[in-house]
Design an enzyme around this catalytic site. Sequence first.
Site, mmCIF file in Angstrom:
data_model
loop_
_atom_site.group_PDB
_atom_site.id
_atom_site.type_symbol
_atom_site.label_atom_id
_atom_site.label_comp_id
_atom_site.label_asym_id
_atom_site.label_seq_id
_atom_site.Cartn_x
_atom_site.Cartn_y
_atom_site.Cartn_z
ATOM 1 N N LYS A 111 -1.510 33.203 -2.504
ATOM 2 C CA LYS A 111 -1.035 34.041 -1.402
ATOM 3 C C LYS A 111 -1.444 33.426 -0.068
ATOM 4 C CE LYS A 111 -0.821 38.508 -1.690
ATOM 5 N NZ LYS A 111 0.540 39.017 -1.924
ATOM 6 N N SER A 112 -0.578 33.572 0.923
ATOM 7 C CA SER A 112 -0.832 32.979 2.237
ATOM 8 C C SER A 112 -2.064 33.579 2.910
ATOM 9 C CB SER A 112 0.395 33.129 3.136
ATOM 10 O OG SER A 112 0.690 34.486 3.355
ATOM 11 N N TYR A 114 -4.952 34.155 1.667
ATOM 12 C CA TYR A 114 -6.098 33.311 1.309
ATOM 13 C C TYR A 114 -5.930 31.894 1.846
ATOM 14 C CZ TYR A 114 -8.316 36.842 -1.584
ATOM 15 O OH TYR A 114 -8.956 37.971 -2.017
ATOM 16 N N THR A 135 -6.498 32.355 -16.235
ATOM 17 C CA THR A 135 -7.715 31.914 -15.561
ATOM 18 C C THR A 135 -7.318 31.378 -14.190
ATOM 19 O OG1 THR A 135 -8.909 31.443 -17.607
ATOM 20 C CG2 THR A 135 -9.660 30.300 -15.628
ATOM 21 N N LEU A 136 -7.996 31.882 -13.171
ATOM 22 C CA LEU A 136 -7.711 31.543 -11.777
ATOM 23 C C LEU A 136 -8.804 30.628 -11.239
ATOM 24 C CD1 LEU A 136 -7.194 35.258 -10.675
ATOM 25 C CD2 LEU A 136 -5.365 33.637 -11.189
ATOM 26 N N GLU A 137 -8.436 29.667 -10.422
ATOM 27 C CA GLU A 137 -9.426 28.812 -9.765
ATOM 28 C C GLU A 137 -9.269 28.970 -8.266
ATOM 29 O OE1 GLU A 137 -10.939 25.329 -7.698
ATOM 30 O OE2 GLU A 137 -8.826 25.358 -8.234
ATOM 31 N N GLN A 156 1.100 34.698 -6.500
ATOM 32 C CA GLN A 156 2.392 35.219 -6.944
ATOM 33 C C GLN A 156 2.918 34.379 -8.101
ATOM 34 O OE1 GLN A 156 6.457 35.009 -4.849
ATOM 35 N NE2 GLN A 156 5.734 37.095 -4.452
ATOM 36 N N TYR A 170 4.747 26.844 -26.257
ATOM 37 C CA TYR A 170 3.281 26.761 -26.223
ATOM 38 C C TYR A 170 2.697 27.312 -27.525
ATOM 39 C CZ TYR A 170 -1.345 26.678 -24.095
ATOM 40 O OH TYR A 170 -2.667 26.405 -23.807
ATOM 41 N N GLN A 180 -6.048 33.786 -24.532
ATOM 42 C CA GLN A 180 -7.341 33.903 -23.843
ATOM 43 C C GLN A 180 -7.454 35.266 -23.176
ATOM 44 O OE1 GLN A 180 -7.229 30.481 -21.239
ATOM 45 N NE2 GLN A 180 -6.239 31.593 -19.587
#
EC number: 3.5.4.13
Length: 188
Positions: A111-112, A114, A135-137, A156, A170, A180
Amino acid sequence: MSIKSDKWIRYMAQAHGIIEPFEPRQIREANNARIISYGTSSYGYDIRCSNEFKIFTNINSAVVDPKNFDASSFVDVQSDVCIIPPNSFALARTVEYFRIPRSVLTICLGKSTYARCGIIVNITPLEPEWEGHVTLEFSNTTPLPAKVYANEGVAQVVFFESDELCETSYRDRSGKYQGQTGVTLPKA
């Protein structure tokens, strides 16, 4: 391959459970306070991060090796706010659990709100028939500590549907991150 609209996202979430929990509209306020928006947008879905964070710290003077990652390089934090040290990063997971259809590939973009603060959100594509919490980095590119807010929008997801099914999904290839449910560290 075409981008999918809010109508398609709502239908697929409600009829086929591709996003759980699901918010059919944009949420911009909670408890009479403005928040970073999440939920269905025109051509995507704004995801939230949970309150589970792994904050990178180099207390062990480790070398970062994706084939042999040292889990002790992280400090586990459960909080409504994650403070990422300067020039460091943190991992989190989405509140939402995804089930991607075989004909769909998603691209995730930060998102802009951040990005304009020097906080970069990195997420790889969600592949056909992948499912799980994402999982977010979060990378703090600034020389100052930076905040990330749990249960508010962070990125998004944009859905693309192919005109034909892939030969191998996958799930078919038993992807290592299939199913996960928590913040998942690198697997070689």
